[in-house]
Design a protein around this motif. Structure first.
Motif, PDB file in Angstrom:
ATOM      1  N   ASP A 105       0.836  -1.208   0.000  1.00 58.83           N
ATOM      2  CA  ASP A 105       0.000   0.000   0.000  1.00 58.83           C
ATOM      3  C   ASP A 105       0.853   1.233   0.000  1.00 58.83           C
ATOM      4  OD1 ASP A 105      -2.036  -1.714   0.291  1.00 58.83           O
ATOM      5  OD2 ASP A 105      -2.194  -1.462   2.476  1.00 58.83           O
ATOM      6  N   GLU A 106       1.994   1.114   0.628  1.00 55.98           N
ATOM      7  CA  GLU A 106       2.801   2.295   0.808  1.00 55.98           C
ATOM      8  C   GLU A 106       4.281   1.967   0.641  1.00 55.98           C
ATOM      9  OE1 GLU A 106       2.866   4.529   4.669  1.00 55.98           O
ATOM     10  OE2 GLU A 106       1.380   5.679   3.518  1.00 55.98           O
ATOM     11  N   ILE A 107       4.902   2.644  -0.307  1.00 58.35           N
ATOM     12  CA  ILE A 107       6.342   2.486  -0.517  1.00 58.35           C
ATOM     13  C   ILE A 107       6.977   3.810  -0.111  1.00 58.35           C
ATOM     14  CG2 ILE A 107       8.148   2.000  -2.217  1.00 58.35           C
ATOM     15  CD1 ILE A 107       5.858   0.674  -3.923  1.00 58.35           C
ATOM     16  N   LEU A 108       7.882   3.745   0.857  1.00 52.13           N
ATOM     17  CA  LEU A 108       8.455   4.984   1.382  1.00 52.13           C
ATOM     18  C   LEU A 108       9.792   5.280   0.729  1.00 52.13           C
ATOM     19  CD1 LEU A 108       7.592   4.386   5.142  1.00 52.13           C
ATOM     20  CD2 LEU A 108       6.414   5.893   3.515  1.00 52.13           C
ATOM     21  N   ALA A 109       9.884   6.461   0.169  1.00 49.15           N
ATOM     22  CA  ALA A 109      11.114   6.850  -0.526  1.00 49.15           C
ATOM     23  C   ALA A 109      11.637   8.150   0.055  1.00 49.15           C
ATOM     24  CB  ALA A 109      10.840   7.021  -2.016  1.00 49.15           C
ATOM     25  N   ALA A 110      12.965   8.287   0.018  1.00 45.14           N
ATOM     26  CA  ALA A 110      13.586   9.557   0.403  1.00 45.14           C
ATOM     27  C   ALA A 110      14.319  10.100  -0.814  1.00 45.14           C
ATOM     28  CB  ALA A 110      14.569   9.332   1.549  1.00 45.14           C
ATOM     29  N   ASP A 111      14.335  11.415  -0.946  1.00 49.09           N
ATOM     30  CA  ASP A 111      15.078  12.062  -2.038  1.00 49.09           C
ATOM     31  C   ASP A 111      16.006  13.090  -1.406  1.00 49.09           C
ATOM     32  OD1 ASP A 111      16.006  13.317  -4.318  1.00 49.09           O
ATOM     33  OD2 ASP A 111      14.099  14.302  -4.795  1.00 49.09           O
ATOM     34  N   LEU A 112      17.301  12.872  -1.571  1.00 47.93           N
ATOM     35  CA  LEU A 112      18.285  13.755  -0.916  1.00 47.93           C
ATOM     36  C   LEU A 112      18.808  14.793  -1.903  1.00 47.93           C
ATOM     37  CD1 LEU A 112      20.360  10.956   0.879  1.00 47.93           C
ATOM     38  CD2 LEU A 112      18.206  12.040   1.606  1.00 47.93           C
ATOM     39  N   GLY A 113      18.684  16.058  -1.576  1.00 45.15           N
ATOM     40  CA  GLY A 113      19.123  17.116  -2.484  1.00 45.15           C
ATOM     41  C   GLY A 113      18.140  17.234  -3.623  1.00 45.15           C
ATOM     42  N   THR A 114      16.887  17.466  -3.278  1.00 48.52           N
ATOM     43  CA  THR A 114      15.801  17.333  -4.266  1.00 48.52           C
ATOM     44  C   THR A 114      15.814  18.421  -5.336  1.00 48.52           C
ATOM     45  OG1 THR A 114      13.433  16.831  -4.461  1.00 48.52           O
ATOM     46  CG2 THR A 114      14.034  18.586  -2.927  1.00 48.52           C
ATOM     47  N   GLY A 115      16.337  19.595  -5.036  1.00 46.93           N
ATOM     48  CA  GLY A 115      16.373  20.667  -6.049  1.00 46.93           C
ATOM     49  C   GLY A 115      14.981  21.051  -6.510  1.00 46.93           C
ATOM     50  N   SER A 116      14.721  20.925  -7.804  1.00 48.87           N
ATOM     51  CA  SER A 116      13.398  21.265  -8.348  1.00 48.87           C
ATOM     52  C   SER A 116      12.332  20.263  -7.913  1.00 48.87           C
ATOM     53  CB  SER A 116      13.450  21.268  -9.871  1.00 48.87           C
ATOM     54  OG  SER A 116      13.779  19.975 -10.346  1.00 48.87           O
ATOM     55  N   GLY A 117      12.759  19.159  -7.293  1.00 44.67           N
ATOM     56  CA  GLY A 117      11.818  18.102  -6.928  1.00 44.67           C
ATOM     57  C   GLY A 117      11.660  17.080  -8.043  1.00 44.67           C
ATOM     58  N   ALA A 118      12.524  17.151  -9.049  1.00 46.19           N
ATOM     59  CA  ALA A 118      12.357  16.303 -10.238  1.00 46.19           C
ATOM     60  C   ALA A 118      12.253  14.812  -9.885  1.00 46.19           C
ATOM     61  CB  ALA A 118      13.506  16.532 -11.222  1.00 46.19           C
ATOM     62  N   LEU A 119      13.157  14.318  -9.042  1.00 45.41           N
ATOM     63  CA  LEU A 119      13.118  12.887  -8.712  1.00 45.41           C
ATOM     64  C   LEU A 119      11.892  12.565  -7.858  1.00 45.41           C
ATOM     65  CD1 LEU A 119      16.858  12.059  -7.868  1.00 45.41           C
ATOM     66  CD2 LEU A 119      15.611  11.550  -9.959  1.00 45.41           C
ATOM     67  N   ALA A 120      11.711  13.325  -6.792  1.00 45.87           N
ATOM     68  CA  ALA A 120      10.610  13.048  -5.861  1.00 45.87           C
ATOM     69  C   ALA A 120       9.265  13.068  -6.582  1.00 45.87           C
ATOM     70  CB  ALA A 120      10.616  14.084  -4.732  1.00 45.87           C
ATOM     71  N   VAL A 121       9.054  14.111  -7.376  1.00 46.59           N
ATOM     72  CA  VAL A 121       7.749  14.288  -8.023  1.00 46.59           C
ATOM     73  C   VAL A 121       7.533  13.232  -9.109  1.00 46.59           C
ATOM     74  CG1 VAL A 121       6.398  15.850  -9.485  1.00 46.59           C
ATOM     75  CG2 VAL A 121       7.572  16.740  -7.452  1.00 46.59           C
ATOM     76  N   SER A 122       8.578  12.910  -9.869  1.00 44.21           N
ATOM     77  CA  SER A 122       8.330  11.920 -10.928  1.00 44.21           C
ATOM     78  C   SER A 122       8.126  10.521 -10.358  1.00 44.21           C
ATOM     79  CB  SER A 122       9.367  11.954 -12.056  1.00 44.21           C
ATOM     80  OG  SER A 122      10.629  12.222 -11.575  1.00 44.21           O
ATOM     81  N   LEU A 123       8.757  10.208  -9.229  1.00 40.74           N
ATOM     82  CA  LEU A 123       8.470   8.910  -8.596  1.00 40.74           C
ATOM     83  C   LEU A 123       7.012   8.859  -8.135  1.00 40.74           C
ATOM     84  CD1 LEU A 123      11.603   8.242  -6.320  1.00 40.74           C
ATOM     85  CD2 LEU A 123      11.039   7.142  -8.502  1.00 40.74           C
ATOM     86  N   ALA A 124       6.601   9.892  -7.419  1.00 36.99           N
ATOM     87  CA  ALA A 124       5.236   9.905  -6.877  1.00 36.99           C
ATOM     88  C   ALA A 124       4.197   9.928  -8.003  1.00 36.99           C
ATOM     89  CB  ALA A 124       5.047  11.110  -5.955  1.00 36.99           C
ATOM     90  N   ALA A 125       4.501  10.655  -9.072  1.00 33.24           N
ATOM     91  CA  ALA A 125       3.523  10.791 -10.163  1.00 33.24           C
ATOM     92  C   ALA A 125       3.366   9.486 -10.941  1.00 33.24           C
ATOM     93  CB  ALA A 125       3.955  11.913 -11.114  1.00 33.24           C
ATOM     94  N   ASN A 126       4.357   8.605 -10.844  1.00 25.48           N
ATOM     95  CA  ASN A 126       4.297   7.386 -11.643  1.00 25.48           C
ATOM     96  C   ASN A 126       4.014   6.116 -10.848  1.00 25.48           C
ATOM     97  OD1 ASN A 126       4.969   7.936 -14.644  1.00 25.48           O
ATOM     98  ND2 ASN A 126       6.306   9.305 -13.470  1.00 25.48           N
ATOM     99  N   ASN A 127       3.821   6.254  -9.543  1.00 29.01           N
ATOM    100  CA  ASN A 127       3.422   5.105  -8.737  1.00 29.01           C
ATOM    101  C   ASN A 127       2.643   5.626  -7.530  1.00 29.01           C
ATOM    102  OD1 ASN A 127       3.210   3.004  -6.884  1.00 29.01           O
ATOM    103  ND2 ASN A 127       5.110   2.048  -7.570  1.00 29.01           N
TER     104      ASN A 127
END
Ligand code: GLN
Length: 303
Positions: free
Chosen positions: A129-151
């Protein structure tokens, strides 16, 4: 070279096609390595069109105000300012990110890291139900947002040391509809996250070795934030700390995904080994360069 403000052929209006041709030649002469693409990106944005629509409007004449505004943009690009800063946005993983000063422009090769992290989540945590991810040095949020938007099962805690950058990242998460699953924290690397446990950690940290700055393109060296690029003398300052801290906040089956400088494969492999990761996979980008390191096989803390 004649500037487009002074039309050398007054009987021929500056149409979309004509101005694009002129600008490509001009930018090429200034050392820009994708002159036609950038001419199109700057013009499409100015006219509120997509690049495809630009192609359907080749004969459209530009009015004086449009020409003047375009000329300003082209001047900035000719001084080697990245197009993403001029138009204030950049596409990454098929999503449009707001970009501003202080934020590293997301690169296409970083999409590889997102691909691999999403694949890992699919293979190892399908049905969770829940996969917990951390993004270090997110900047524009590119990694964090694209992970969340695709799963939809992924929740991300994203960290950056710069409060200015976090404002942009938060706006990106909101505009792209994932702000209910991406939280942002101001701080240094893992510091705000200690005491928590994650299934995966992603990080595109500053990794450029100091001596390499001299050889970087002016777009990067003169316009992008050194805070997001400079990895210290050997480039590994931040990666070293992230690899050392990650075991404390990763589950046993979890993985750390790092974007790396192409020469850092062996160094990162060694760091991983020293910090208890049994396996390191290095993935090459489309240019054939080592670009992503995936650290797994963490030995469980001994009982
Ligand atoms: N890939 C970037 C560059 O070479 C560097 C990004 C980083 O330091 N994380 O321009």
């Amino acid at each position: 070279m004649t500037s487009p403000a002074r039309n050398p052929h007054p009987n021929e209006p500056w149409t979309v096609l004509r101005i694009l041709r002129w600008t490509s030649g001009y930018l090429a002469g200034r050392g820009v390595d994708s002159p036609r693409l950038d001419a199109e990106v700057l013009l499409a944005d100015l006219l509120g069109l997509t690049r495809v629509q630009l192609y359907l409007n080749f004969d459209r004449p530009l009015i004086q105000e449009e020409l003047a505004a375009y000329r300003e943009r082209v001047k900035r690009r000719a001084r080697r300012e990245p197009a993403a800063y001029i138009i204030g946005k950049k596409e990454f993983y098929s999503l449009e990110f707001e970009i501003g000063p202080g934020v590293l422009v997301p690169r296409p090769e970083t999409e590889l890291l997102v691909d691999r992290a999403l694949e890992f989540a699919r293979l190892h945590y399908a049905g969770d139900d829940e996969i917990l991810a951390a993004d270090l040095g997110t900047g524009s949020g590119a990694l964090a947002v694209s992970l969340a938007a695709n799963n939809p099962a992924i929740r991300v805690r994203a960290v950056d040391i710069s409060p200015e950058v976090l404002k942009i990242a938060r706006r990106n998460a909101r505009r792209l509809g994932v702000d209910d699953r991406v939280e942002f924290f101001e701080g240094d690397l893992l510091t705000p996250l200690f005491g928590q446990v994650f299934h995966l950690i992603v990080a595109n940290l500053p990794y450029v070795p100091k001596p390499a700055f001299a050889d970087m393109a002016p777009e990067v060296r003169d316009y992008e934030p050194h805070l997001a690029l400079d990895g210290g003398a050997d480039g590994l300052d931040l990666i070293r700390r992230a690899v050392a801290g990650a075991p404390e906040v990763l589950t046993g089956g979890g993985a750390l995904f790092l974007e790396i400088w192409p020469d850092h494969g062996p160094g990162v492999r060694e760091l991983a080994r020293q910090n208890g990761f049994a396996e390191t996979t290095i993935v090459k980008d489309l240019a054939g360069l080592d670009r992503v390191a995936i650290l797994t096989g963490l030995r469980q803390a001994s009982a």
